[in-house]
Design a protein around this motif. Structure first.
Motif, PDB file in Angstrom:
ATOM      1  N   VAL A 122       0.845  -1.192   0.000  1.00 51.65           N
ATOM      2  CA  VAL A 122       0.000   0.000   0.000  1.00 51.65           C
ATOM      3  C   VAL A 122       0.885   1.248   0.000  1.00 51.65           C
ATOM      4  O   VAL A 122       2.025   1.228   0.456  1.00 51.65           O
ATOM      5  N   ASP A 123       0.326   2.319  -0.516  1.00 50.59           N
ATOM      6  CA  ASP A 123       0.995   3.614  -0.460  1.00 50.59           C
ATOM      7  C   ASP A 123      -0.072   4.689  -0.380  1.00 50.59           C
ATOM      8  O   ASP A 123      -1.182   4.506  -0.874  1.00 50.59           O
ATOM      9  N   GLY A 124       0.262   5.797   0.250  1.00 47.36           N
ATOM     10  CA  GLY A 124      -0.670   6.900   0.395  1.00 47.36           C
ATOM     11  C   GLY A 124      -0.240   8.101  -0.414  1.00 47.36           C
ATOM     12  O   GLY A 124       0.930   8.266  -0.747  1.00 47.36           O
ATOM     13  N   SER A 181      -5.471   9.749  -0.633  1.00 47.61           N
ATOM     14  CA  SER A 181      -5.886   8.476  -1.214  1.00 47.61           C
ATOM     15  C   SER A 181      -4.863   7.399  -0.893  1.00 47.61           C
ATOM     16  O   SER A 181      -3.803   7.665  -0.338  1.00 47.61           O
ATOM     17  N   TYR A 182      -5.230   6.177  -1.247  1.00 45.77           N
ATOM     18  CA  TYR A 182      -4.291   5.064  -1.150  1.00 45.77           C
ATOM     19  C   TYR A 182      -4.376   4.244  -2.427  1.00 45.77           C
ATOM     20  O   TYR A 182      -5.378   4.252  -3.138  1.00 45.77           O
ATOM     21  N   GLY A 183      -3.317   3.535  -2.694  1.00 47.23           N
ATOM     22  CA  GLY A 183      -3.293   2.520  -3.726  1.00 47.23           C
ATOM     23  C   GLY A 183      -2.850   1.230  -3.054  1.00 47.23           C
ATOM     24  O   GLY A 183      -2.008   1.254  -2.151  1.00 47.23           O
ATOM     25  N   MET A 184      -3.427   0.124  -3.466  1.00 53.86           N
ATOM     26  CA  MET A 184      -3.097  -1.171  -2.865  1.00 53.86           C
ATOM     27  C   MET A 184      -2.965  -2.209  -3.973  1.00 53.86           C
ATOM     28  O   MET A 184      -3.814  -2.286  -4.855  1.00 53.86           O
ATOM     29  N   TYR A 209      -6.322  -1.987  -6.050  1.00 45.55           N
ATOM     30  CA  TYR A 209      -7.410  -1.245  -5.422  1.00 45.55           C
ATOM     31  C   TYR A 209      -6.944   0.180  -5.149  1.00 45.55           C
ATOM     32  O   TYR A 209      -5.756   0.416  -4.909  1.00 45.55           O
ATOM     33  N   CYS A 210      -7.861   1.120  -5.154  1.00 45.66           N
ATOM     34  CA  CYS A 210      -7.545   2.494  -4.763  1.00 45.66           C
ATOM     35  C   CYS A 210      -8.833   3.184  -4.328  1.00 45.66           C
ATOM     36  O   CYS A 210      -9.933   2.771  -4.692  1.00 45.66           O
ATOM     37  N   GLU A 255      -2.019   6.431   3.696  1.00 51.27           N
ATOM     38  CA  GLU A 255      -1.349   5.201   4.097  1.00 51.27           C
ATOM     39  C   GLU A 255      -2.127   4.481   5.196  1.00 51.27           C
ATOM     40  O   GLU A 255      -2.211   3.247   5.200  1.00 51.27           O
ATOM     41  N   GLY A 309      -5.010   2.858   3.525  1.00 55.12           N
ATOM     42  CA  GLY A 309      -4.521   1.705   2.771  1.00 55.12           C
ATOM     43  C   GLY A 309      -4.247   0.519   3.681  1.00 55.12           C
ATOM     44  O   GLY A 309      -4.553  -0.628   3.342  1.00 55.12           O
TER      45      GLY A 309
END
Length: 94
Positions: free
Chosen positions: A22-24, A34-37, A49-50, A67, A70
């Motif tokens: 994950v990252d924020g 936001s986050y991306g996973m 996923y985001c 984060e 996420g």
């Protein structure tokens, strides 16, 4: 752009394990975070996923807010798939 992930090895016998990254992110102009996973499954499949948010109380934490969300999403993912045997948290130091 190709991304190479060195720490993930697909085993010869899938054991139902996953690696979740994950990252924020934060946008001051749009007042959103936001986050991306990315979920890498042992069978070689990848899920992405985001989600974005704009909770005023969390905005002051910049990308850390993303984060946190996420990390929560990763835990929900693992919880919904109760067949997972274990989970580990990994992160990159800057």
């Amino acid at each position: 752009m190709e991304i190479k992930i060195k720490s993930f090895k697909q085993s010869e016998e899938p054991d139902n394990s996953v690696h979740i990254y994950v990252d924020g992110s934060h946008s001051k102009e749009q007042e959103e975070y936001s986050y991306g996973m990315v979920v890498l499954k042992d069978d070689g499949t990848v899920e992405e996923y985001c989600e974005k948010f704009n909770d005023p109380e969390m905005l002051s934490m910049w990308n850390v807010a993303g984060e946190i969300m996420g990390a929560c999403a990763a835990m929900q993912y693992a919880d919904m798939r109760n067949e997972l045997k274990s989970a580990a948290r990994e992160y990159a130091e800057k």
